[in-house]
Design an enzyme around this catalytic site. Sequence first.
Site, PDB file in Angstrom:
ATOM      1  N   HIS A 125      50.733  47.192  52.810  1.00 25.91           N
ATOM      2  CA  HIS A 125      51.412  46.035  53.402  1.00 25.91           C
ATOM      3  C   HIS A 125      50.435  44.860  53.570  1.00 25.91           C
ATOM      4  CE1 HIS A 125      54.440  44.190  56.228  1.00 25.91           C
ATOM      5  NE2 HIS A 125      53.340  43.561  56.619  1.00 25.91           N
ATOM      6  N   GLU A 126      49.315  45.125  54.226  1.00 22.39           N
ATOM      7  CA  GLU A 126      48.352  44.044  54.480  1.00 22.39           C
ATOM      8  C   GLU A 126      47.748  43.540  53.176  1.00 22.39           C
ATOM      9  OE1 GLU A 126      48.537  42.714  57.203  1.00 22.39           O
ATOM     10  OE2 GLU A 126      49.523  44.336  58.293  1.00 22.39           O
ATOM     11  N   HIS A 141      50.026  40.966  51.744  1.00 27.52           N
ATOM     12  CA  HIS A 141      49.779  39.637  52.328  1.00 27.52           C
ATOM     13  C   HIS A 141      48.532  39.029  51.689  1.00 27.52           C
ATOM     14  CE1 HIS A 141      52.788  39.492  55.437  1.00 27.52           C
ATOM     15  NE2 HIS A 141      52.350  40.561  56.068  1.00 27.52           N
ATOM     16  N   HIS A 179      49.151  37.688  48.236  1.00 28.16           N
ATOM     17  CA  HIS A 179      49.922  36.446  48.331  1.00 28.16           C
ATOM     18  C   HIS A 179      48.962  35.266  48.520  1.00 28.16           C
ATOM     19  CE1 HIS A 179      53.697  34.426  50.323  1.00 28.16           C
ATOM     20  NE2 HIS A 179      53.413  33.924  49.157  1.00 28.16           N
TER      21      HIS A 179
HETATM   22 ZN    ZN Z   1      53.315  41.713  57.589  1.00 28.34          ZN
END
Ligand code: ZN
Length: 680
Positions: free
Chosen positions: A466-467, A470, A473
């Site tokens: 998940h991190e 980010h 991105h």
């Molecule tokens: Zn998040």
Amino acid sequence: MNAPAALNPLLDFSGLPRFSELKPEHVAPAIDQLLAEGRATVSAVANASPTWQAFVAPLEDVNERIGRAWGQVSHLHAVMDSPQLREAYNANLPKITEYWTALGQNEALFAGYKKLRASAEFEALSAPRRKIVENALRDFRLGGAELPADKKPRFAEVQAELARLGAKFSENLLDATNAFSIVVDESRTRGIPADVLEAAREAAQKDAKAGWKFTLHAPSYVPVMQYAEDRALRETLYRESATRASELGKPEWDNTPLIARIVRLRRELAQLLGFRNYAEYSLVPKMARSPAEVLEFLDDLARRARPFAEKDVAELREFARTLGLDSLQSWDVAYVSEKLRLARYAFSDQEVKQYFPEDAVLAGLFRVAQALYGVGIAPAAAPLWHPDVRFFEIRDAAGALVGQFYLDLYARDTKRGGAWMDDAITRRRTASGIQAPVAYLNCNFSRPVGGKPALFTHDEVLTLFHEFGHGLHHLLTRIEDLGVSGITGVEWDAVELPSQFMENFCWEWDVLRPMTRRVDTGEPLPRALFERMVAAKNFQSGLAMLRQIEFALFDMRLHFDFDPQAGASALDLLREVRERVAVLFPPEYNRFPNSFSHIFGGGYAAGYYSYKWAEVLSADAYSAFEEGGNVLDPKTGARFREEILAVGGSRPAAESFRAFRGREPAVDALLRHNGMGTAA
Ligand code: ZN
């Protein structure tokens, strides 16, 4: 007067942060100097001609320096705190806050942006630059900059009162939560896990009492509701929790009048700015276009999740009867669910953990990025804040530097809890070329012990993916202007798309299996165990989804078509919403709104839907990979990078999504990933 950068590492912007030299005493002088430069620039550009070069560029430069320096300080405050650093942080935070607030209300700057927007130059600017100008104008307007002079004082008054009420709401809730505790003897502790009991015993001892003390705080409340065999104990805690900060408790902690006032003031604030209601105002900088669109989205999801939620409840009731509970009460739900989950999918996190050593997981994670985006990730050297931290470089196929990131995986007592990604440096074009982006990835996993590599639970693997999503991105952006580069300027309800997208790979057998290695024997994760993990993930997903939708519908309608003056209360509205969507009903005394701090004490007003919204986007984006039959397909990966990751905040997220998917978002993939697919 400028201190040479060599003496104060916070004033050196030539490369990576100089963490090994940074001291608390560097903070105040650097921040004072940078803020003085910021103020000087603001007054200088106020008289400059309204062009990008003369007006926006100097502001971006000076504000980037402030952001980068303060970013290092707040990063260290979060991951490597000390009394001296905390003091420096707290002493300088008000100065930083004051600077940004003044900037947001500066009428000369607002006028400058308006002139630039109206000038001939505007249409000739690149799309990212036009977006930066439009965003600035939007934020000035939402902040009240365009109000006529006679309305400005009232606007400021409403804002100030709302801030006070929000803080008071949270204080009341905390006071009411703290006010209750119960001390019980051993006969009432059956079923509760040993570590929870240990903490409960220590808590009682602290009060010089014999026995076990339970409270309404999550680490105590949640395990009691899940495990305590004493039904009356569960009922007591449930009732106390469900009536917190309401008229059923101490009058001075009652949030009911605050809720009514907050809802009215929010409506007034929105109407001062020309909106019909607060929901419309709240959605302006978000991806969702209108309250009606959000309501329709939630209704559709509710309709489709409902049969699964009904099945979940029927199973719960049936299983409750086997436990001797003829009526399933609110205080039985978590308890019966946990028993049913164990009966069906029993496996322990400890068992799963043996298959996920850190080196195998990291290699697997990097392989996904490599396969999808054709980039290579390798360790590199950089000044670090702690010996556990590692630093990596991302390079493209030609070997050019794309971005860099710090990886700080283990828990420390100087680090705040949770997992998060932060930007250290944002990609942009400068006089000397492209400035490569840099990100911080922070987790709180257990460090290696006993000469073995660190072992991660599957949840922790999900968190890491998940991190990292980010991070990608931010790092894979191709934008060259600060204000919309990487994660900057991305709509709030779309920002979780790239992160939740990455989680999907952890549920993909072909991706997961090669990143497992049983730490003592070297064998990969058994397929049967994986299947049980998937089944456990989808356990009661219908019920969980309907509950989130109930909260989201309540929040949206409260700020949209609910008339605070018409005599009905927020609680009445919640009951109406429940009549329409819920499958489980709490007792009459339940006062959920009085503890809904996300929307009354936090920033989620008319925004609670965004949890589900972003999940739909990420699941639907991922389904493009599933449809091709190869979830690591580099062609689809390249399109995902170009249309979603690379564009940052330079265009509306809805446009980016359509460009990638070729259509509007659909909820089917999310339902399917949660075990709620429709049989075709
Ligand atoms: Zn998040």
